[in-house]
Design a protein around this motif. Structure first.
Motif, PDB file in Angstrom:
ATOM      1  N   SER A  64       0.837  -1.209   0.000  1.00  0.00           N
ATOM      2  CA  SER A  64       0.000   0.000   0.000  1.00  0.00           C
ATOM      3  C   SER A  64       0.867   1.252   0.000  1.00  0.00           C
ATOM      4  O   SER A  64       0.621   2.199  -0.753  1.00  0.00           O
TER       5      SER A  64
ATOM      6  N   LEU B 255      -5.745   2.045   2.636  1.00  0.00           N
ATOM      7  CA  LEU B 255      -5.662   1.021   1.579  1.00  0.00           C
ATOM      8  C   LEU B 255      -5.482  -0.367   2.184  1.00  0.00           C
ATOM      9  O   LEU B 255      -5.843  -1.357   1.577  1.00  0.00           O
ATOM     10  N   SER B 256      -4.892  -0.416   3.382  1.00  0.00           N
ATOM     11  CA  SER B 256      -4.661  -1.693   4.057  1.00  0.00           C
ATOM     12  C   SER B 256      -5.826  -2.067   4.982  1.00  0.00           C
ATOM     13  O   SER B 256      -5.717  -2.988   5.780  1.00  0.00           O
TER      14      SER B 256
END
Length: 238
Positions: A46, A83-84
């Motif tokens: 990410s 994003l993670s």
């Protein structure tokens, strides 16, 4: 032919200092301290994606778009966690602030082999020294924390210069700061295009730090390649 060098300019990241561990691991450890479980590998992926996108959209820490480098980095950290899979905005803000501060400390950085000895010896030999780095304004603090700042007359970051390597204008600013002609200066760095080729394009000498097995860079004479920093002295001793 004897090089008549007066000034040595240095890249920092992966030339003098490197991260002690991958970004994903550092970020994941900090997340754990805040009670969040995130996979280091996922975070690393990410981060690379977000960092790349941010660098394309806002080059050189948003210097010309009125962004502060601090805000630039806080956005990168938060977006990497989002994003993670981390959604908690309050936690994201805390994590981003903490990590932004942590990367200022020697805790996350270590010297490359031969760095301290080579810098000391260069100064003993009477070379003047400066830093030319695509870095934000935290670099002064990082160099101080890692006991390297005293070696350098100046620390020129891309954020301060307004230009990032390989733009020749950052090297021209360094030459002005050093008060020397291009042929009296040599730049040392680990990146073929941003360090080696860019410095040579403005008329400076240059040396490419290249660990064994990295694959030869195109068109770099062997006498310009440094397998380790300790090899520099043989190339430049007056």
């Amino acid at each position: 032919a004897m090089l008549r060098l007066r000034l040595l300019t240095w890249d920092v990241k992966d030339t003098l200092l490197r991260l002690r561990q991958p970004v994903g691991q550092s970020y994941a450890a900090e997340a754990r301290a805040h009670g969040l479980q995130v996979q280091p590998e996922a975070l690393g992926r990410s981060f690379r994606e977000v960092y790349g996108a941010q660098s394309r959209r806002f080059p050189n820490y948003g210097h010309d778009q009125g962004l502060s480098s601090r805000q630039w980095w806080l956005d990168v950290v938060k977006q990497s966690f989002r994003l993670s899979g981390v959604q908690d905005e309050a936690a994201l803000t805390k994590l981003a602030e903490k990590l932004y501060r942590d990367y200022c400390s020697s805790h996350n950085w270590e010297l490359l082999p031969g760095a301290a000895e080579t810098l000391s010896r260069c100064r003993q030999l009477g070379f003047r020294m400066g830093v030319v780095s695509n870095f934000d304004n935290r670099l002064e603090v990082i160099l101080s924390q890692c006991s390297l700042r005293h070696h350098f007359e100046f620390v020129l970051t891309s954020e301060a210069a307004g230009f990032a390597k390989p733009d020749g204008r950052i090297f021209e600013q360094a030459l002005q700061l050093g008060g020397v002609l291009p042929e009296q200066a040599a730049h040392i760095g680990d990146d073929y295009s941003r360090d080696y080729r860019a410095a040579r394009a403005v008329g400076m000498h240059s040396f490419l730090l290249q660990a064994a097995g990295q694959g030869q860079a195109p068109e770099v004479p062997p006498e310009h390649v440094l397998p380790t920093l300790s090899h520099l002295l043989a190339r430049i001793e007056k």
